[in-house]
Scaffold this motif. Structure first.
Motif, PDB file in Angstrom:
ATOM      1  N   GLU A  26       0.693  -1.143  -0.034  1.00 39.78           N
ATOM      2  CA  GLU A  26       0.099  -0.013  -0.156  1.00 39.78           C
ATOM      3  C   GLU A  26       0.886   1.469  -0.122  1.00 39.78           C
ATOM      4  O   GLU A  26       0.246   2.474  -0.104  1.00 39.78           O
ATOM      5  N   LEU A  27       2.105   1.011   0.205  1.00 39.51           N
ATOM      6  CA  LEU A  27       3.083   2.481   0.171  1.00 39.51           C
ATOM      7  C   LEU A  27       3.765   2.374  -1.015  1.00 39.51           C
ATOM      8  O   LEU A  27       4.601   3.334  -1.386  1.00 39.51           O
ATOM      9  N   LEU A  28       3.578   1.297  -2.073  1.00 41.93           N
ATOM     10  CA  LEU A  28       4.281   1.387  -3.384  1.00 41.93           C
ATOM     11  C   LEU A  28       3.952   2.398  -4.003  1.00 41.93           C
ATOM     12  O   LEU A  28       2.539   2.861  -4.026  1.00 41.93           O
ATOM     13  N   PRO A  29       4.694   3.496  -4.725  1.00 39.91           N
ATOM     14  CA  PRO A  29       4.265   4.579  -5.307  1.00 39.91           C
ATOM     15  C   PRO A  29       3.260   4.324  -6.658  1.00 39.91           C
ATOM     16  O   PRO A  29       3.919   3.351  -7.392  1.00 39.91           O
ATOM     17  N   ASN A  31       2.363   6.254  -9.675  1.00 41.65           N
ATOM     18  CA  ASN A  31       2.568   7.605 -10.326  1.00 41.65           C
ATOM     19  C   ASN A  31       3.286   8.683  -9.314  1.00 41.65           C
ATOM     20  O   ASN A  31       2.824   9.726  -9.393  1.00 41.65           O
ATOM     21  N   GLY A  32       4.237   8.160  -8.665  1.00 40.94           N
ATOM     22  CA  GLY A  32       4.595   9.073  -7.606  1.00 40.94           C
ATOM     23  C   GLY A  32       4.028   9.301  -6.408  1.00 40.94           C
ATOM     24  O   GLY A  32       4.505  10.055  -5.515  1.00 40.94           O
ATOM     25  N   LYS A  33       3.052   8.692  -5.933  1.00 43.37           N
ATOM     26  CA  LYS A  33       2.258   8.847  -4.672  1.00 43.37           C
ATOM     27  C   LYS A  33       1.906   7.423  -4.219  1.00 43.37           C
ATOM     28  O   LYS A  33       1.548   6.460  -4.902  1.00 43.37           O
ATOM     29  N   PRO A  34       1.893   7.232  -2.907  1.00 42.21           N
ATOM     30  CA  PRO A  34       1.643   6.038  -2.207  1.00 42.21           C
ATOM     31  C   PRO A  34       0.247   5.497  -2.629  1.00 42.21           C
ATOM     32  O   PRO A  34      -0.731   6.440  -2.235  1.00 42.21           O
ATOM     33  N   GLY A  35      -0.060   4.328  -2.841  1.00 44.65           N
ATOM     34  CA  GLY A  35      -1.309   3.948  -3.212  1.00 44.65           C
ATOM     35  C   GLY A  35      -2.437   4.517  -2.239  1.00 44.65           C
ATOM     36  O   GLY A  35      -3.334   4.860  -2.471  1.00 44.65           O
ATOM     37  N   ILE A  36      -1.964   4.145  -0.977  1.00 46.25           N
ATOM     38  CA  ILE A  36      -2.891   4.372   0.008  1.00 46.25           C
ATOM     39  C   ILE A  36      -3.309   5.893   0.226  1.00 46.25           C
ATOM     40  O   ILE A  36      -4.599   6.090   0.678  1.00 46.25           O
ATOM     41  N   GLU A  37      -2.375   6.870  -0.224  1.00 45.72           N
ATOM     42  CA  GLU A  37      -2.962   8.107   0.019  1.00 45.72           C
ATOM     43  C   GLU A  37      -4.256   8.349  -1.395  1.00 45.72           C
ATOM     44  O   GLU A  37      -4.997   9.287  -0.796  1.00 45.72           O
ATOM     45  N   TYR A  38      -4.297   7.632  -2.255  1.00 45.00           N
ATOM     46  CA  TYR A  38      -5.385   7.792  -3.193  1.00 45.00           C
ATOM     47  C   TYR A  38      -6.702   7.361  -2.549  1.00 45.00           C
ATOM     48  O   TYR A  38      -7.664   8.090  -2.416  1.00 45.00           O
ATOM     49  N   ILE A  39      -6.585   6.200  -1.667  1.00 36.68           N
ATOM     50  CA  ILE A  39      -7.627   5.787  -0.905  1.00 36.68           C
ATOM     51  C   ILE A  39      -8.019   6.723   0.245  1.00 36.68           C
ATOM     52  O   ILE A  39      -9.286   6.927   0.386  1.00 36.68           O
ATOM     53  N   LEU A  40      -7.244   7.345   0.876  1.00 30.14           N
ATOM     54  CA  LEU A  40      -7.288   8.287   2.114  1.00 30.14           C
ATOM     55  C   LEU A  40      -8.118   9.518   1.197  1.00 30.14           C
ATOM     56  O   LEU A  40      -9.131  10.057   1.824  1.00 30.14           O
ATOM     57  N   ASP A  41      -7.735   9.952   0.084  1.00 26.94           N
ATOM     58  CA  ASP A  41      -8.174  11.014  -0.578  1.00 26.94           C
ATOM     59  C   ASP A  41      -9.500  10.784  -0.739  1.00 26.94           C
ATOM     60  O   ASP A  41     -10.550  11.878  -0.576  1.00 26.94           O
ATOM     61  N   GLU A  42      -9.727   9.625  -1.043  1.00 26.01           N
ATOM     62  CA  GLU A  42     -11.151   9.166  -1.652  1.00 26.01           C
ATOM     63  C   GLU A  42     -12.106   9.235  -0.573  1.00 26.01           C
ATOM     64  O   GLU A  42     -13.315   9.969  -0.417  1.00 26.01           O
ATOM     65  N   CYS A  43     -11.726   8.699   0.710  1.00 26.68           N
ATOM     66  CA  CYS A  43     -12.379   8.697   2.021  1.00 26.68           C
ATOM     67  C   CYS A  43     -12.757  10.124   2.525  1.00 26.68           C
ATOM     68  O   CYS A  43     -13.946  10.704   2.814  1.00 26.68           O
ATOM     69  N   ILE A  44     -11.530  11.143   2.502  1.00 26.89           N
ATOM     70  CA  ILE A  44     -11.648  12.244   3.126  1.00 26.89           C
ATOM     71  C   ILE A  44     -12.409  13.102   2.056  1.00 26.89           C
ATOM     72  O   ILE A  44     -13.547  13.881   2.840  1.00 26.89           O
ATOM     73  N   ASN A  45     -12.460  12.992   1.098  1.00 28.67           N
ATOM     74  CA  ASN A  45     -13.278  13.816  -0.076  1.00 28.67           C
ATOM     75  C   ASN A  45     -14.969  13.505   0.157  1.00 28.67           C
ATOM     76  O   ASN A  45     -15.441  14.163  -0.200  1.00 28.67           O
ATOM     77  N   ALA A  46     -14.853  12.181   0.438  1.00 29.15           N
ATOM     78  CA  ALA A  46     -16.387  11.710   0.799  1.00 29.15           C
ATOM     79  C   ALA A  46     -17.162  12.022   2.032  1.00 29.15           C
ATOM     80  O   ALA A  46     -18.097  11.647   2.304  1.00 29.15           O
ATOM     81  N   GLY A  47     -16.358  13.001   2.889  1.00 26.46           N
ATOM     82  CA  GLY A  47     -16.724  13.364   4.204  1.00 26.46           C
ATOM     83  C   GLY A  47     -16.728  12.460   5.367  1.00 26.46           C
ATOM     84  O   GLY A  47     -16.995  12.659   6.443  1.00 26.46           O
ATOM     85  N   VAL A  48     -15.571  11.366   4.960  1.00 24.43           N
ATOM     86  CA  VAL A  48     -15.321  10.273   6.169  1.00 24.43           C
ATOM     87  C   VAL A  48     -14.350  11.223   7.160  1.00 24.43           C
ATOM     88  O   VAL A  48     -13.390  12.045   6.925  1.00 24.43           O
ATOM     89  N   LYS A  49     -14.676  11.010   8.596  1.00 23.14           N
ATOM     90  CA  LYS A  49     -13.886  11.837   9.347  1.00 23.14           C
ATOM     91  C   LYS A  49     -12.931  11.034  10.252  1.00 23.14           C
ATOM     92  O   LYS A  49     -11.897  11.507  10.722  1.00 23.14           O
ATOM     93  N   GLU A  50     -13.186   9.650  10.367  1.00 19.89           N
ATOM     94  CA  GLU A  50     -12.081   8.780  11.102  1.00 19.89           C
ATOM     95  C   GLU A  50     -11.877   7.535  10.098  1.00 19.89           C
ATOM     96  O   GLU A  50     -12.945   6.963   9.738  1.00 19.89           O
ATOM     97  N   MET A 258       0.479  -7.785 -10.257  1.00 20.46           N
ATOM     98  CA  MET A 258       1.669  -7.039 -11.061  1.00 20.46           C
ATOM     99  C   MET A 258       1.318  -5.977 -12.444  1.00 20.46           C
ATOM    100  O   MET A 258       1.526  -4.909 -12.491  1.00 20.46           O
ATOM    101  N   ASN A 259       0.615  -6.858 -13.318  1.00 21.14           N
ATOM    102  CA  ASN A 259       0.147  -6.226 -14.383  1.00 21.14           C
ATOM    103  C   ASN A 259      -0.716  -4.962 -14.198  1.00 21.14           C
ATOM    104  O   ASN A 259      -0.556  -3.927 -14.589  1.00 21.14           O
ATOM    105  N   GLY A 260      -1.598  -5.302 -13.325  1.00 19.93           N
ATOM    106  CA  GLY A 260      -2.606  -3.914 -12.867  1.00 19.93           C
ATOM    107  C   GLY A 260      -1.817  -2.893 -12.121  1.00 19.93           C
ATOM    108  O   GLY A 260      -2.123  -1.619 -12.254  1.00 19.93           O
ATOM    109  N   TYR A 261      -0.760  -3.376 -11.447  1.00 18.96           N
ATOM    110  CA  TYR A 261      -0.244  -2.313 -10.455  1.00 18.96           C
ATOM    111  C   TYR A 261       0.699  -1.421 -11.449  1.00 18.96           C
ATOM    112  O   TYR A 261       0.564  -0.191 -11.448  1.00 18.96           O
TER     113      TYR A 261
END
Ligand code: G1P
Length: 271
Positions: A26-29, A31-50, A258-261
């Motif tokens: 989940e920390l593998l980049p 396009n230069g950003k750890p995968g988990i950050e995309y998931i966090l951004d989705e949550c936060i932009n959807a109004g999730v607080k915790e 691997m191919n998907g990544y």
């Protein structure tokens, strides 16, 4: 409202070896950003607080990524690099929203969900599987809107090629609600082509009721000797709990193989 999300992160990531032999997938980049950050951004932009991270002792690296304050502070003191200051602020924003629980033996998604039980306050919560990126449109936000309207459980879904059904949770439609939303009749984890009720797959976004914890506790391991969330969902459907499958609008990227990544970086690079 859906204010809490859980993210199972204790998986071993064997489909991405050798990259995952010492590194958390989940920390593998991407396009230069750890995968988990995309998931966090989705949550936060959807109004999730915790957001509750279910990690394991083998994945402590994930916690360290968000708790590296001293490292950032030292660097920022020495050189006032704007980009680094911005990155540190972003990490702090994430850190303030994350709680950690542990699943030291990877016994499946159902078992992971159970580890987060003590933190869940509301009747419904969101779960995101970090291997599944959905870009171009916030899938969690769309699902939360559906939940607000119907006050029932929701799962993300997608039509898949018939010869790939054994890779997914596959569901059967009971009733069409509208173009993108369907009431579910039943769901089965990774069926054979012969046994699959359709070619409609569940993708890793779920709005689940707190009631599911009780169902998980009564489950025995199934496919691959794991406790699957899919089986707990089926138990709830048997009890007449309603589940809506939402055919999301965004583009799906499977980062767990691997191919998907490799493809994910290419696709996100085009945005
Ligand atoms: C999990 C779920 C499966 C779902 C899939 C979506 O499987 O168990 O029902 O269809 O995520 O990516 P996994 O990818 O962990 O094998």
């Amino acid at each position: 409202m859906i204010k809490q999300a859980i993210i199972p992160l204790a998986g071993l990531g064997t489909r991405l070896l050798p990259l995952t032999s010492i590194f958390a997938k989940e920390l593998l980049p991407i396009n230069g950003k750890p995968g988990i950050e995309y998931i966090l951004d989705e949550c936060i932009n959807a109004g999730v607080k915790e957001i509750i991270f279910i990690i394991s002792s083998k994945k402590m690296m994930i916690k360290k990524y968000f708790y590296s304050d001293q490292f950032y502070k030292n660097i920022i003191k020495k050189k006032k690099d704007k980009r680094i200051v911005g990155e540190y602020k972003k990490i702090l924003k994430y850190k303030n929203k994350i709680k950690f629980v542990y699943q030291n033996i990877p016994k499946g998604t159902g078992d992971a969900v159970l580890k987060a039980q003590k933190f869940i306050k509301n009747k419904y919560f969101l779960m995101l599987l970090p291997d599944d990126l959905i870009i171009k449109k916030n899938c969690s936000k769309a699902m939360i809107n559906i939940y607000q309207k119907h006050k029932v459980s929701v799962m993300a879904s997608m039509t898949v090629k018939k010869n790939t059904v054994s890779r997914w949770g596959i569901y059967k439609i009971k009733k069409k609600i509208n173009r993108r939303n369907f009431l579910i009749d039943g769901v089965v984890e990774k069926p054979s082509i012969k046994k699959a009720p359709s070619n409609k797959a569940v993708i890793g976004r779920y709005i689940l009721p707190r009631k599911i914890f009780k169902k998980i506790k009564s489950l025995k391991p199934s496919k691959g000797n794991e406790i699957h969330i899919t089986d707990a969902i089926q138990q709830l459907i048997n009890d007449n709990e309603k589940f809506i499958a939402h055919n999301f609008e965004g583009k799906y990227l499977d980062c767990g193989t691997m191919n998907g990544y490799i493809n994910s970086s290419k696709e996100i690079g085009k945005l």
